[in-house]
Design a protein around this motif. Structure first.
Motif, PDB file in Angstrom:
ATOM      1  N   THR A 229       0.394  -1.251  -0.371  1.00  0.00           N
ATOM      2  CA  THR A 229       0.221  -0.164  -0.209  1.00  0.00           C
ATOM      3  C   THR A 229       0.223   1.139   0.067  1.00  0.00           C
ATOM      4  OG1 THR A 229      -0.301   0.039   2.263  1.00  0.00           O
ATOM      5  CG2 THR A 229      -1.520  -1.205   1.501  1.00  0.00           C
ATOM      6  N   THR A 230       2.127   1.305   0.269  1.00  0.00           N
ATOM      7  CA  THR A 230       2.710   2.159   0.703  1.00  0.00           C
ATOM      8  C   THR A 230       4.090   2.113  -0.434  1.00  0.00           C
ATOM      9  OG1 THR A 230       4.188   1.911   2.273  1.00  0.00           O
ATOM     10  CG2 THR A 230       2.263   2.997   2.477  1.00  0.00           C
ATOM     11  N   THR A 231       5.025   3.455  -0.952  1.00  0.00           N
ATOM     12  CA  THR A 231       6.422   3.090  -1.103  1.00  0.00           C
ATOM     13  C   THR A 231       7.484   3.149   0.012  1.00  0.00           C
ATOM     14  OG1 THR A 231       6.406   5.346  -1.129  1.00  0.00           O
ATOM     15  CG2 THR A 231       5.880   3.741  -3.414  1.00  0.00           C
ATOM     16  N   GLU A 232       8.684   2.305  -0.196  1.00  0.00           N
ATOM     17  CA  GLU A 232       9.264   2.365   0.623  1.00  0.00           C
ATOM     18  C   GLU A 232      10.274   3.475   1.396  1.00  0.00           C
ATOM     19  OE1 GLU A 232      13.016  -0.999   2.107  1.00  0.00           O
ATOM     20  OE2 GLU A 232      12.818   0.146   0.128  1.00  0.00           O
ATOM     21  N   ASP A 233      10.428   4.257   0.096  1.00  0.00           N
ATOM     22  CA  ASP A 233      11.095   5.196   0.197  1.00  0.00           C
ATOM     23  C   ASP A 233      10.230   6.435   1.136  1.00  0.00           C
ATOM     24  OD1 ASP A 233      12.798   4.797  -1.618  1.00  0.00           O
ATOM     25  OD2 ASP A 233      11.648   5.732  -3.167  1.00  0.00           O
ATOM     26  N   HIS A 234       9.248   6.082   1.046  1.00  0.00           N
ATOM     27  CA  HIS A 234       8.030   7.263   1.949  1.00  0.00           C
ATOM     28  C   HIS A 234       7.967   6.601   3.817  1.00  0.00           C
ATOM     29  CE1 HIS A 234       4.084   9.340   3.609  1.00  0.00           C
ATOM     30  NE2 HIS A 234       4.814   9.812   3.996  1.00  0.00           N
ATOM     31  N   LYS A 235       8.082   5.483   3.768  1.00  0.00           N
ATOM     32  CA  LYS A 235       7.352   4.816   4.750  1.00  0.00           C
ATOM     33  C   LYS A 235       8.852   4.028   5.475  1.00  0.00           C
ATOM     34  CE  LYS A 235       3.055   5.901   4.865  1.00  0.00           C
ATOM     35  NZ  LYS A 235       2.353   6.881   6.055  1.00  0.00           N
ATOM     36  N   GLY A 236      10.205   4.109   4.792  1.00  0.00           N
ATOM     37  CA  GLY A 236      11.178   3.632   5.823  1.00  0.00           C
ATOM     38  C   GLY A 236      10.687   1.217   5.380  1.00  0.00           C
ATOM     39  N   VAL A 237       9.526   1.236   4.882  1.00  0.00           N
ATOM     40  CA  VAL A 237       9.214  -0.669   5.062  1.00  0.00           C
ATOM     41  C   VAL A 237       7.826   0.022   4.193  1.00  0.00           C
ATOM     42  CG1 VAL A 237      10.734  -0.803   7.007  1.00  0.00           C
ATOM     43  CG2 VAL A 237       8.215  -1.082   6.664  1.00  0.00           C
ATOM     44  N   TYR A 238       7.698  -1.186   3.638  1.00  0.00           N
ATOM     45  CA  TYR A 238       6.215  -1.844   3.009  1.00  0.00           C
ATOM     46  C   TYR A 238       5.929  -1.880   3.497  1.00  0.00           C
ATOM     47  CZ  TYR A 238       8.727  -2.254  -1.423  1.00  0.00           C
ATOM     48  OH  TYR A 238      10.354  -1.502  -2.276  1.00  0.00           O
TER      49      TYR A 238
ATOM     50  N   GLY B  95     -10.272  -0.586   0.359  1.00  0.00           N
ATOM     51  CA  GLY B  95      -9.006  -0.090  -1.277  1.00  0.00           C
ATOM     52  C   GLY B  95      -9.601   1.588  -1.292  1.00  0.00           C
ATOM     53  N   LEU B  96      -9.366   1.875  -1.072  1.00  0.00           N
ATOM     54  CA  LEU B  96      -9.438   3.386  -0.196  1.00  0.00           C
ATOM     55  C   LEU B  96      -8.016   4.278  -0.740  1.00  0.00           C
ATOM     56  CD1 LEU B  96     -12.723   5.337   1.755  1.00  0.00           C
ATOM     57  CD2 LEU B  96     -12.280   5.016  -1.071  1.00  0.00           C
ATOM     58  N   TYR B  97      -7.340   2.925  -0.103  1.00  0.00           N
ATOM     59  CA  TYR B  97      -5.704   3.510   0.234  1.00  0.00           C
ATOM     60  C   TYR B  97      -5.078   2.747  -0.323  1.00  0.00           C
ATOM     61  CZ  TYR B  97      -6.334  -0.024   3.993  1.00  0.00           C
ATOM     62  OH  TYR B  97      -6.353  -0.688   4.518  1.00  0.00           O
ATOM     63  N   GLN B  98      -5.287   1.957  -0.856  1.00  0.00           N
ATOM     64  CA  GLN B  98      -4.237   0.871  -2.257  1.00  0.00           C
ATOM     65  C   GLN B  98      -3.633   2.058  -3.249  1.00  0.00           C
ATOM     66  OE1 GLN B  98      -3.999  -2.073  -1.134  1.00  0.00           O
ATOM     67  NE2 GLN B  98      -5.618  -1.949   0.984  1.00  0.00           N
ATOM     68  N   ARG B  99      -2.554   1.363  -3.285  1.00  0.00           N
ATOM     69  CA  ARG B  99      -2.150   1.203  -4.257  1.00  0.00           C
ATOM     70  C   ARG B  99      -2.663   1.241  -5.794  1.00  0.00           C
ATOM     71  NH1 ARG B  99       4.096   0.713  -3.519  1.00  0.00           N
ATOM     72  NH2 ARG B  99       4.509   1.072  -5.768  1.00  0.00           N
ATOM     73  N   GLY B 100      -2.424   1.579  -7.504  1.00  0.00           N
ATOM     74  CA  GLY B 100      -2.914   0.775  -8.705  1.00  0.00           C
ATOM     75  C   GLY B 100      -1.132  -0.581  -8.343  1.00  0.00           C
ATOM     76  N   PRO B 101      -2.031  -1.379  -9.387  1.00  0.00           N
ATOM     77  CA  PRO B 101      -1.080  -2.246 -10.186  1.00  0.00           C
ATOM     78  C   PRO B 101       0.118  -1.991 -10.575  1.00  0.00           C
ATOM     79  CG  PRO B 101      -2.157  -2.785 -11.107  1.00  0.00           C
ATOM     80  CD  PRO B 101      -3.046  -1.434 -10.160  1.00  0.00           C
ATOM     81  N   MET B 102       1.062  -2.585 -11.057  1.00  0.00           N
ATOM     82  CA  MET B 102       2.065  -2.005 -12.108  1.00  0.00           C
ATOM     83  C   MET B 102       2.467  -2.765 -12.914  1.00  0.00           C
ATOM     84  SD  MET B 102       5.398  -1.104  -9.311  1.00  0.00           S
ATOM     85  CE  MET B 102       6.495  -0.125  -9.955  1.00  0.00           C
ATOM     86  N   ALA B 103       2.728  -2.614 -13.703  1.00  0.00           N
ATOM     87  CA  ALA B 103       2.876  -3.537 -15.425  1.00  0.00           C
ATOM     88  C   ALA B 103       3.395  -5.126 -15.598  1.00  0.00           C
ATOM     89  CB  ALA B 103       2.898  -3.148 -16.768  1.00  0.00           C
TER      90      ALA B 103
END
Length: 468
Positions: free
Chosen positions: A46-55, A85-93
């Motif tokens: 749901t998050t990027t590691e860069d932002h939260k420090g971990v996934y 579902g409101l805070y999920q990230r979209g899929p990657m290709a």
């Protein structure tokens, strides 16, 4: 039947190990639809590691399946799913050529630990299951002893055992598509300190320099060791971003606390947890019982009962070992190794939360909010609880452990006794906050139950039951 391309559930066909009697065909169709939406439109993180420090993990599949098994109506399933579902990230290709090239072990290894490969790995593992069967998948990419299998064996524990939770649910509910997701989720973690810890403990265990002891005794040894007990702190759970104020985990309790300040000590104790391949039935139940013991027992008078967010993953992952135990394609030695790895991760997690004192007396003195509750009432309450599934998973898995522990209730290593399980389930759902989650922020659980500071936000218990 379910395939790697479809989810298929039914109250008679795939009820799970623990379930309510109120599961319907209508709720099953809703579940299948929601799981497909999650697979197609959401990333596993749901998050990027860069932002939260971990996934942070997408728990929608776990939550949807669990409350379905506990009897949630179609409307409740949709409501819970849509809120999360409101805070999920979209899929990657998906990169179709890469999916095919992953059959090359060199390419596979280069793709490990990279979040952009989640759907690529899903496609690869789906194709592998379709071609060779899930049994071959386990041997090639988990338990077979090759370099890649050993890499993946450590990966399923990374990110607080979410890979093993996903894989265990796939086996329990007979869902090949979910199994491919579980392997893919494991493959995109890169918490490599798990590998160092697990392989070091295994190597030391092979030397058998000290006698083996039950897992609950290893818990005692961790708490008794000052370096282990003090290697972490509540500060790990109060990190925030200076601009937005959002929580982060730039400093991770196991990586930066346990493995820096008490690595040799925790490995030495972990090596003493060894499983006899000829004692798997009891050992599986022991692992599950100890998981409940260290999670539900981590209370601190005079505060109300609360459950540690990190320790509860021990309970929610332990149910998968019933499926491993019953899986005929795994050898007894492979099943024993899985138990050893899992138990050792529980010890590392316990150390990271400050080795809390385990107060079963305080747990069983909990005064329920409502009278005359059995598991059916607790299950029903859990379906409506507005979090991301951690509460309902905890409750369902504790109910399962009551069943597996029953034949061994007389043994001293089974410290969580039969009359405690329902009390623990009631205390858990009673501890749930009426305030729904905000994104990935929980209001229910304590983080770092071994630290006095972590309890300050919880109220003092005003009453105790007659069992106190």
């Amino acid at each position: 039947m379910a395939t790697t391309k479809t989810f298929k559930f039914g109250p008679r066909e795939t009820p799970g190990l623990i379930h309510a009697d109120t599961v319907t065909e209508e709720s099953s169709r809703t579940l299948e639809e929601l799981l497909e939406q999650n697979h197609s439109f959401h990333h596993i993180f749901t998050t990027t590691e860069d932002h939260k420090g971990v996934y942070f993990h997408n728990h929608i599949a776990h939550h949807d399946i669990t409350i379905w098994a506990l009897g949630a109506t179609p409307a409740t399933l949709r409501s819970q799913h849509e809120r999360n579902g409101l805070y999920q990230r979209g899929p990657m290709a998906i990169q179709e050529p890469l999916v095919k090239d992953m059959a090359d072990d060199r390419v596979f290894k280069r793709c490990l630990g990279r979040e952009e490969n989640f759907l690529n790995f899903c496609g690869f593992f789906e194709d592998y299951i379709d071609t060779y069967g899930y049994q071959a998948l386990f041997q090639k990419y988990l338990v077979g002893g090759s370099e890649i299998a050993d890499d993946m064996l450590c990966c399923i524990y990374m990110g607080y055992v979410h890979g093993i939770i996903h894989i265990g649910m796939a086996l329990e509910f007979d869902q090949p598509r979910l199994l491919a997701e579980g392997f893919a989720q494991a493959a995109v973690h890169h918490d490599w300190w798990y590998t160092l810890y697990l392989q070091s403990a295994e190597a030391l265990a092979a030397k058998a320099e000290e006698p083996a002891v039950p897992l609950s005794d290893c818990v005692d040894l961790c708490r008794a060791d000052e370096k282990i007990r003090t290697c972490s702190s509540a500060d790990y759970h109060t990190q925030t971003r200076p601009i937005t104020g959002e929580m982060c985990l730039d400093r991770e309790p196991a990586r930066d606390g346990v493995m820096v300040k008490a690595k040799d000590e925790i490995i030495r104790i972990a090596a003493r947890y060894r499983v006899d391949p000829n004692d798997l039935e009891r050992a599986t139940a022991e692992l599950q019982n100890t998981a409940v013991y260290l999670t539900a027992g981590a209370q601190r008078p005079p505060y109300v009962c609360a459950f540690d967010f990190f320790l509860l993953h021990s309970v929610t992952s332990s149910i998968g070992h019933t499926m491993f135990l019953n899986e005929p394609s795994l050898t007894r030695a492979q099943k024993a190794r899985l138990l050893e790895y899992t138990g050792r991760v529980y010890l590392m997690s316990y150390a990271g939360q400050g080795c809390p004192e385990l107060r079963l007396d305080w747990l069983v003195s909990h005064l329920p909010k409502f009278p005359n509750q059995g598991w059916a009432e607790v299950f029903d309450r859990a379906t409506y609880h507005e979090d991301d599934g951690h509460m309902s998973k905890l409750i369902r898995c504790m109910a399962h452990t009551q069943q597996t522990s029953k034949p061994y209730d007389h043994l001293p290593e089974f410290r969580f006794k039969q009359d405690m399980f329902l009390i623990a389930g009631i205390a858990a759902i009673d501890s749930g906050s009426a305030q729904p989650m905000e994104g990935t922020k929980h209001y229910d659980f304590i983080r770092g139950a071994g630290f006095e500071e972590a309890w300050k936000r919880f109220p003092i218990r005003s009453t105790v039951s007659s069992a106190a």
